[in-house]
Design a protein around this motif. Structure first.
Motif: not given
Lengths: 487, 216, 267
Positions: B207-214, B46-56, B62-67
């Motif tokens: 032009r903008f990509l936001d990702v929420v890891l559920v 998961l950290e690798m995914l976050e790191d590489r998404l941010r790199d680009y 990251r958020a718990a389902r309830a949040d």
């Protein structure tokens, strides 16, 4: 820059074209900068992959396998693509491919098309044919837009406008988009392209694309890109026409797990390019994508490449451009010197073969055989080996009576006999005498050579031949019984 | 019709016609000694995914389902986006009830010019690849047709952590099991390096990509 | 044999050279190559000196001429074939063959097997297959066959190393030559920028595409001069002849010297 299309049948020889272009210091600076940056990025992301060599080997074997069973896979693709509502067309050559595409665009009822960057459409000079038929093509890839608006020609497979810098691009956009106040940062220029093309994407009814891969198993098509212009062109129009060389097929969807790992890292130095689209035929039920989808499978001399046991590995190319970035020759001249849309090492082997060795015969010699291309090739095409193979074809074509052939045969004669070789060594020392001059240190140097050899002495001196050859020294030493103890 | 001629030339070059059966048998012989699976802890992937998404240039939280609903609302506020669109079938529990989302109805799809008027789109996703920082979307419920995640300038994407794999081969194994829907790999926002190899975010796609890891 | 290093360096008793084949003295057949024979005899002498200093015997089959590289690489494959046959005839039965030219070894390894295959000559193909594993580029012979890094050399100069393409890519010499150089006493080894960049020689490329070759050479000589080295070395005199040609034309005072000549250096 040259507004005339890059056409191997009319292009100047490589040395002549290179001579002209190498006077353009701005171009050379731009090419060097761009290739330096891509190479560094590539090295970084390739270095991350512990299994890079295994991926390359699988890539090579996969592509070889595909070419071996090409007929079966093309038929399988055709069957599955048709089953999903697509229409397959076959084109024997560029002329037929152009005719099919122009006919399909007209039938779609549109007099303009939006285009995804495609080397195959460049190869067949599709835009010229479309314009001749009263159809306006809009290139939508930023680099292709720069080329189109600048009445220029692509100089690289992946980054076709890398020979232009930001100031030059700004001038083109200011003039062609009528934006006198356009800023000069890359962001300003990209924003201008976004605005310029937005309306076209939303309104033009027909799209034209190439393909990175055709998937036999699913009848799917895969397009790899960065900007989203590709997604626009293949999603929004009502009709999509895709032109692909017959070499673009892959057997199974799963095979993309190899190609989608090696291609982006090799091409743009990214772990994955921003967008890959993989889709199958048409999907009116979900209102997703074009309602009419045509694929033109084009030969255009690829089968003649396939028929050459040594040259056929050229067809394994997946058009990443890594060999261009790594090539010290390309880095000096840029792409236009190759007189073909396929420049650099891959162009030097692909272009003459696509011309069935009738044109572009100087391209196989446009290489020092340093092997940097082979080293970076993601599917391990042994480009130096193919270059040498094609040189042989050129030599055989040229016949036995050309000056070079005569000289080469004479040299071979000499090397075939020890006696003649010794005589030639002695003769060489005598023959060069009138050319030798002493330098400041009293050593003998040659600063001018006649004929073809004069290329050497343009910027280089040549040391005079020593008074004694190695073999003379060795034999004298043996004769004096000095061997082993001599220092 | 050049079909027969092209196929005949191929067969001549290959020393005869091949059948799909022999091709398939030979396909199985292709060596595949590259890595298939992860030898990594879940958290590291998961950290690798976050790191590489941010790199680009993607923004990742990251958020718990309830949040998730609160997180989505915060992201939209931060980005200043209010006119949002989404495909049919997005899990309602993940959405802030106080933010209005227009829904693209497959029965009556929005014209492209109408989609272009929205400030952003929210979609779910099929899976994500950590090693390449890639999110994979398909034309299914919750992800919608391809135009939706393409035309708006902003894409907010929900990725379930259970759908994150490490390698490309793992992703292709999963994709091979689902029906052949149109599939889009998204790795960071739209970008180009066509001008002096300077990476510029956003040309034609969002032009903008936001990702929420559920977290699930 | 264990622990007893042969006294390989008679001039300097503190130097003891050890390797996996320690104590094993070989009969080395030297393939000098046509251009080294004619233009660079000092390289050949240096190879002999180093190998004899290490206790090996050097033989020189007198009938040798050329490996055929120039013909083959320029497209004259038919002319290359008799030269292959000649090489095999001269060196069949050799215990090992040492060649102070990376590109000639690359020619043999990369193309000889294919040439015999194309010629349909099974006997010759077998002979080539038997001979090739015994053929070594000079630095490779020292590092891989003998397992050496220190050959007891002394060379008190500032030197930069140019990695010839064929050595680097076709033979996979890696950092073998640099390891040999680093073990030389008195040497100051400085790394060149763009180590993996071709110098632009490429055989007939240098005359067929003289302008491009010259531009590549200009980049290389600039890199050499930027190191501040007195001399540029390599495992291949063809690159060095090319680089030397420009260094001399520009009156830079920087020399080129084959790796063997550095390793032969003695106080």
């Amino acid at each position: 820059m040259s507004g005339t299309a890059l056409d191997p049948t009319t292009a100047a020889t490589f040395p002549m074209a290179a001579r002209g272009l190498m006077g353009d210091t701005q171009l050379r600076k731009n090419v060097k900068h761009a290739t330096d940056v891509i190479q560094a990025k590539r090295a970084r992301v390739v270095g991350e992959m512990p299994d890079w060599q295994e991926l390359r080997e699988s890539g090579r074997r996969l592509r070889e396998h595909t070419m071996r069973y090409l007929d079966a896979y093309l038929e399988e693709f055709e069957r599955n693509f048709t089953a999903r509502g697509g229409v397959v067309h076959w084109a024997a050559d560029a002329e037929e491919a152009r005719r099919i595409v122009v006919g399909l665009v007209k039938a779609s009822g549109s007099n303009e098309v939006i285009k995804i960057k495609s080397m195959t459409t460049e190869e067949i000079q599709l835009n010229k044919a479309l314009e001749a038929a009263g159809i306006r093509p809009y290139e939508t890839d930023l680099a292709e837009l720069i080329i189109q608006l600048g009445h220029d020609q692509p100089s690289h497979i992946v980054v076709p406008a890398l020979h232009k810098n930001r100031q030059q691009i700004r001038e083109i956009f200011k003039r062609e988009m009528n934006l006198p106040d356009l800023g000069g940062t890359p962001q300003d220029l990209a924003d201008a392209a976004r605005l310029f093309l937005r309306e076209k994407f939303l309104k033009v009814k027909t799209g034209v694309s190439g393909a990175n891969f055709l998937i036999a198993e699913t009848g799917g098509v895969c397009v790899v890109e960065s900007e989203g212009n590709g997604r626009m062109c293949l999603t929004l129009p009502e009709t999509l026409i895709t032109i692909a060389g017959i070499d673009k097929v892959v057997p199974r969807l799963k095979d993309l797990e190899v190609l989608l790992q090696v291609l982006p890292r090799s091409a743009t130095g990214e772990r994955m390019n921003p967008y890959n689209s993989i889709w199958n035929g048409v999907d009116p039920a979900r209102n997703d994508g074009p309602r009419a989808f045509h694929v033109v499978l084009m030969d255009n001399a690829r089968t003649s490449v396939l028929a050459d046991a040594e040259g056929r590995q050229t067809l394994n190319c997946i058009r990443c451009g890594a060999c261009q970035n790594a090539c010290p020759v390309y880095r000096q001249t840029g792409g236009h010197a190759y007189g073909s849309v396929y420049a650099g090492p891959i162009g030097a082997i692909l272009t003459p073969q696509l011309q069935e060795m009738k044109f572009a015969q100087t391209l196989p010699y446009a290489s020092s055989l340093c092997g940097a291309c082979y080293e970076v090739c993601p599917v391990k095409i042994n480009i130096p080996e193919v270059l040498i193979h094609l040189r042989n074809k050129v030599v055989v074509q040229g016949g036995p009576f050309k000056a070079e052939a005569l000289a080469m045969r004479a040299m071979a004669m000499i090397f075939r006999s020890e006696r003649r070789f010794r005589a030639a060594q002695r003769l060489g020392r005598i023959a060069e005498t009138p050319l030798v001059r002493e330098d400041g240190q009293g050593e003998g140097w040659i600063g001018w050579l006649p004929g073809l050899l004069g290329g050497w002495t343009q910027v280089r001196d040549l040391r005079e031949m020593p008074k004694q050859t190695f073999r003379e020294w060795f034999e004298a030493r043996e004769a004096s019984g000095n061997a082993g103890g001599e220092r | 019709m050049s079909r027969a001629g092209v196929l005949a030339k191929i067969r001549a070059a290959n020393g005869g016609a091949s059948t799909l059966a022999t091709a398939e048998a030979a396909w199985g012989e292709i060596p595949r000694a590259y890595r298939r699976t992860a030898e990594m802890e879940r958290e590291e992937i998961l950290e690798m995914l976050e790191d590489r998404l941010r790199d680009y240039d993607a923004h990742v939280v990251r958020a718990a389902r309830a949040d998730v609903a609160d997180t989505v609302a915060l992201m939209l506020r931060t980005r200043g986006r209010t006119r949002m669109l989404m495909p049919e079938g997005v899990d309602q529990e993940l959405l802030p009830s106080w933010v209005g989302f227009a829904v693209d109805d497959p029965g009556e799809p929005l014209p492209f010019l109408a989609i272009d008027k929205f400030e952003g789109v929210l979609t779910e996703s099929t899976l994500a690849i950590a090693e390449t920082g890639t999110i994979v979307l398909q034309t299914v419920a919750g992800q919608g047709r391809r135009a939706l995640s393409l035309i708006p300038d902003y894409h907010l994407c929900l990725v379930r952590t259970s759908a994150v794999v490490r390698t490309v081969p793992e992703a292709m194994d999963l994709l091979a099991t689902v029906p052949a829907f149109a599939t889009t790999f998204i790795s960071g926002p739209s970008a180009t390096a066509d001008i002096e190899m300077t990476r510029i975010k956003g040309v034609h796609g969002p032009r903008f990509l936001d990702v929420v890891l559920v977290i699930d | 044999m264990n622990g007893v290093g042969a006294p390989l360096c008679f001039f300097c008793s503190r130097v003891t050279v050890r390797g996996p084949d320690e104590g094993l003295f070989l009969r080395v057949s030297l393939f000098i190559t046509c251009y080294n024979d004619t233009l660079f005899p000092e390289t050949g002498k240096a190879v002999v000196r180093v190998l004899e200093r290490l206790g090996h015997t050097v033989e020189f089959p007198a009938g040798q001429t050329c490996c055929g590289q120039m013909h083959y690489n320029t497209g004259y494959q038919a002319e290359g074939m008799p030269l292959l046959e000649r090489f095999v005839a001269q060196f069949r039965g050799a215990e090992c063959v040492v060649v102070p030219s990376s590109s000639c070894v690359a020619m043999m390894r990369d193309h000889y097997p294919k040439m015999t295959e194309h010629a349909g000559n099974a006997v010759l193909a077998r002979e080539v297959a038997e001979l090739l594993p015994k053929v070594f580029e000079f630095s490779e012979f020292l590092t891989k066959r003998l397992g050496l890094e220190d050959v007891g050399a002394f060379y008190p100069h500032k030197v930069t190393y140019h990695a010839s393409c064929h050595g680097l890519r076709n033979l996979g010499l890696g950092d073998g030559p640099q390891r040999l150089l680093r073990a030389v006493r008195g040497i100051e080894l400085v790394e060149i920028a763009g180590l993996e960049q071709c110098c632009g020689f490429g055989g007939t490329f240098a005359v067929k595409n003289a302008e491009v070759s010259s531009a590549m050479l200009a980049d290389k000589t600039r890199a050499v001069l930027n190191t501040g080295a007195e001399a540029c070395t390599a495992c291949d005199n063809s690159c060095l002849m090319h680089i030397e040609g420009a260094l001399h034309r520009q009156r830079t005072g920087v020399r080129t010297v084959h790796l063997a000549e550095i390793l032969a250096g003695e106080p």
